[in-house]
Design a protein around this motif. Structure first.
Motif, PDB file in Angstrom:
ATOM      1  N   GLN A  38       0.812  -1.214   0.000  1.00  0.00           N
ATOM      2  CA  GLN A  38       0.000   0.000   0.000  1.00  0.00           C
ATOM      3  C   GLN A  38       0.846   1.266   0.000  1.00  0.00           C
ATOM      4  OE1 GLN A  38      -2.052  -0.607   3.865  1.00  0.00           O
ATOM      5  NE2 GLN A  38      -1.033   1.274   4.537  1.00  0.00           N
ATOM      6  N   GLN A  39       2.164   1.134   0.159  1.00  0.00           N
ATOM      7  CA  GLN A  39       3.020   2.306   0.103  1.00  0.00           C
ATOM      8  C   GLN A  39       4.405   1.878  -0.388  1.00  0.00           C
ATOM      9  OE1 GLN A  39       3.064   3.536   4.349  1.00  0.00           O
ATOM     10  NE2 GLN A  39       5.231   3.011   4.361  1.00  0.00           N
ATOM     11  N   GLY A  40       5.277   2.868  -0.557  1.00  0.00           N
ATOM     12  CA  GLY A  40       6.624   2.589  -1.029  1.00  0.00           C
ATOM     13  C   GLY A  40       6.781   2.884  -2.508  1.00  0.00           C
ATOM     14  N   GLY A  41       8.015   2.749  -2.977  1.00  0.00           N
ATOM     15  CA  GLY A  41       8.313   2.995  -4.379  1.00  0.00           C
ATOM     16  C   GLY A  41       9.759   2.695  -4.676  1.00  0.00           C
ATOM     17  N   ALA A  42      10.136   2.850  -5.939  1.00  0.00           N
ATOM     18  CA  ALA A  42      11.496   2.533  -6.352  1.00  0.00           C
ATOM     19  C   ALA A  42      12.487   3.602  -5.933  1.00  0.00           C
ATOM     20  CB  ALA A  42      11.544   2.341  -7.869  1.00  0.00           C
ATOM     21  N   ASN A  43      11.996   4.791  -5.577  1.00  0.00           N
ATOM     22  CA  ASN A  43      12.879   5.884  -5.159  1.00  0.00           C
ATOM     23  C   ASN A  43      12.638   6.197  -3.687  1.00  0.00           C
ATOM     24  OD1 ASN A  43      14.766   7.965  -5.288  1.00  0.00           O
ATOM     25  ND2 ASN A  43      13.241   9.465  -5.947  1.00  0.00           N
ATOM     26  N   GLU A  44      12.707   5.178  -2.863  1.00  0.00           N
ATOM     27  CA  GLU A  44      12.391   5.341  -1.449  1.00  0.00           C
ATOM     28  C   GLU A  44      13.597   5.876  -0.680  1.00  0.00           C
ATOM     29  OE1 GLU A  44      10.498   2.489   2.043  1.00  0.00           O
ATOM     30  OE2 GLU A  44      10.032   2.150  -0.077  1.00  0.00           O
TER      31      GLU A  44
END
Length: 594
Positions: free
Chosen positions: A125-131
């Motif tokens: 439900q959250q996060g990404g490749a540019n965390e």
């Protein structure tokens, strides 16, 4: 005149440098940039934007483009409420046009480098490749690509309700009469992009390792069980997770209630049409923190739809009908230290044990293994250990046992115990997600990971993890070179590698008494074998696998003593002889028996 010549040379050199960073993909040319000695391509579209009528649809290939596409900045993350680990506050962020991936490579053009494809976590439900974590971009693959001589890929996928909603209004839109699993289809389409394009970035599409942590690890484990992912990767690594797929009707009930919280007007089709008119950020307004009080709260999950997934992971592993590849799986020693309540009293530990364990006998054993103590500090340590073992250590053991007994491909288990040296962080131990700083070799860039807190021990851990992970991606065996031998997992012995500054590879049994207690208390029945696996004789000097093999043979010696390996053809001619090697590559030899 000299100035004109010099400027002309500089201009010409700039043009050549830019041309050297242009890659032709199946959908069109992309322009990257040099980041030090690494070619970096950020924000490559692998699907059409899932917006408008494509919201809650299977992802589609992007349209072809004619002009060179600039891929030098990260794409926005998918819509989400972002909760920092251990905090209850959040921020809205993201854009629904988010299906992009990123590539780092030491060299462009045809190559044979291993490819490591990372799926981020965040409870789906959250996060990404540019965390960002600890003041550094955690998943930037520059150091990993350069130091490991490998191609690194990070991907994004739809999150929360946008990635997993099940609803009867959506069932009517496809021929299978199902819905949900849109995020899983995103993973699969991204892996297809890798298969079709990674050779142009110097990667070998037959050496693809998919790895992920937390929910990303859940997604990796799930990919092992769907026939739609067959052949898209050759190795897998599950970090601090196990595969999880939910019953379809449960998700459908939840999906109906979710949509009804926005509108109850009209038919199911009318409701979905209305939902497609809403801004994406409004759809995630009900999201809560994926971890609360040390307890994982994964609201949005993949579902058994009889198309993408046909059964639970355990049942699929038990039948042997899954994507059998070499596997690394493991967890951290203090997974929930960042997320446990700030204050834990002895009575809270006692209450937790009484909630988990209903039998008086097992309660007594649990109170011995997880003593409430006489101080809040002692109680918190037991609380962290209990929720970490119940949610991670135990599941990892069960999954490693189940997969290893139902495939001949090797399984490797780890237990990460290294601690940061910074005074603020050292008491937390090996917390959830901490190993990612070391896998990506980015802890040295973190705010509290720089000198004097980036120590020789940190350097050892990150160097070893990088080498193990890249070796595994390359061959299916993490061992090689001067690395301490990582023993192959066996369900009977439960041997593993403790990842710390000075590993020795001699440990067997991760918190065995505690895991046995929980298995017994919950009447867990271990998987049985569905395949005939030939165990090596106890008197054998070596374990050699697979046999037969098409190309690469792995060797596991009984100790670190010096040894010699020779290969002969059927005429008795010695074709290869090496000392102290853990793998033999026969791909360049004529096909036949050796």
């Amino acid at each position: 005149m000299k100035k004109r010549i010099l400027l002309s040379i500089l201009f010409h050199s700039t043009i050549l440098l830019l041309q050297a960073q242009v890659v032709e993909t199946q959908f069109g040319e992309i322009q990257g940039k040099l980041n030090g000695a690494v070619y970096e391509f950020l924000g490559i579209p692998f699907a059409k934007p899932p917006i408008g009528d494509l919201r809650w649809k299977a992802p589609e290939n992007p349209d072809f483009w004619t002009d060179t596409l600039n891929t030098t900045t990260f794409a926005p993350v998918c819509p989400q409420k972002e909760f920092k680990q251990g905090e209850s506050t959040y921020t809205f962020k993201g854009d629904e046009d988010c299906l992009y991936l990123n590539v780092w490579t030491p060299q462009l053009g045809t190559g044979t480098r291993p490819v490591l494809v990372f799926i981020h976590g965040g409870g789906n439900q959250q996060g990404g490749a540019n965390e960002t974590g600890g003041g550094t971009e955690m998943f930037v693959g520059k150091n990993m690509a350069q130091r490991g001589d490998a191609v690194i890929v990070t991907i994004q996928y739809r999150l929360g309700p946008l990635g997993f909603l099940v609803h009867p209004g959506l069932e009517l839109e496809n021929s299978n009469n199902t819905s949900g699993n849109y995020a899983v289809l995103d993973h699969i389409l991204a892996l297809k992009w890798v298969q079709n394009n990674i050779a142009a970035f110097g990667g070998d599409p037959t050496k693809v390792m998919v790895f992920g942590e937390s929910a990303g690890g859940v997604n990796v484990g799930n990919l092992l069980t769907t026939p739609l992912a067959a052949g898209l990767f050759q190795r897998a690594c599950i970090q601090s997770a196990i595969p999880v797929v939910s019953p379809y009707n449960d998700a459908k009930t939840d999906g109906i209630a979710y949509v009804d919280s926005f509108t109850t007007t009209g038919t199911d089709i009318d409701k979905i049409a209305y939902m497609r008119t809403l801004p994406a950020d409004s759809l995630v307004k009900f999201s809560t923190s994926p971890i609360s009080g040390g307890i994982v709260q994964q609201t949005w999950k993949a579902v058994i739809d009889n198309v993408v997934f046909t059964d639970t992971p355990t049942n699929i592993f038990q039948t042997g009908s899954f994507n059998k590849v070499p596997l690394i799986i493991g967890s951290n020693s203090e997974e929930m230290s960042l997320n446990a309540p700030a204050t834990v009293t002895p009575s809270m530990v006692t209450a937790l044990i009484y909630t988990y364990f209903l039998s008086p006998t097992y309660r007594t054993q649990a109170l011995t293994l997880y003593p409430p103590g006489t101080s809040n500090e002692e109680a918190k340590a037991s609380y962290i250990n209990l929720v970490s073992d119940a949610q991670f250590t135990l599941g990892v053991r069960r999954t490693a046992q189940c997969i290893s007994t139902n495939q001949t491909e090797p399984v490797w288990r780890y237990f990460f115990t290294h601690k940061h040296s910074a005074p603020l962080l050292e008491p937390l131990g090996a917390y959830h997600g901490m190993e990612l700083f070391y896998v990506f070799n980015n802890w040295e860039n973190a705010t509290l990971g720089q000198a004097p807190y980036f120590t020789a021990q940190d350097e050892s851990v990150q160097t070893n993890m990088l080498d193990y992970w890249v070796n595994f991606a390359n061959t299916g065996n993490p061992n090689g070179g001067t690395l301490v031998n990582w023993p192959q997992y066996n369900a009977t012995t439960d041997c593993y590698l403790e990842i710390k500054a000075t590993p020795n590879g001699s440990q067997c049994g991760v918190r065995t008494d505690k895991c046995n207690l929980m298995d017994n208390a919950f009447n867990y029945t271990p998987c049985t074998s569905s395949v005939d696996i030939i165990e090596p004789s106890k008197s054998s000097s070596f374990i050699i696998y697979p046999n037969p093999s098409k190309n690469i043979i792995f060797i596991q010696p009984p100790s670190t003593k010096s040894f010699n390996v020779s290969v002969f053809d059927l005429k008795g001619n010695k074709v290869l002889s090496e000392e102290n090697i853990f793998q033999i590559d026969l791909s360049n030899f004529p096909t036949g028996l050796y």
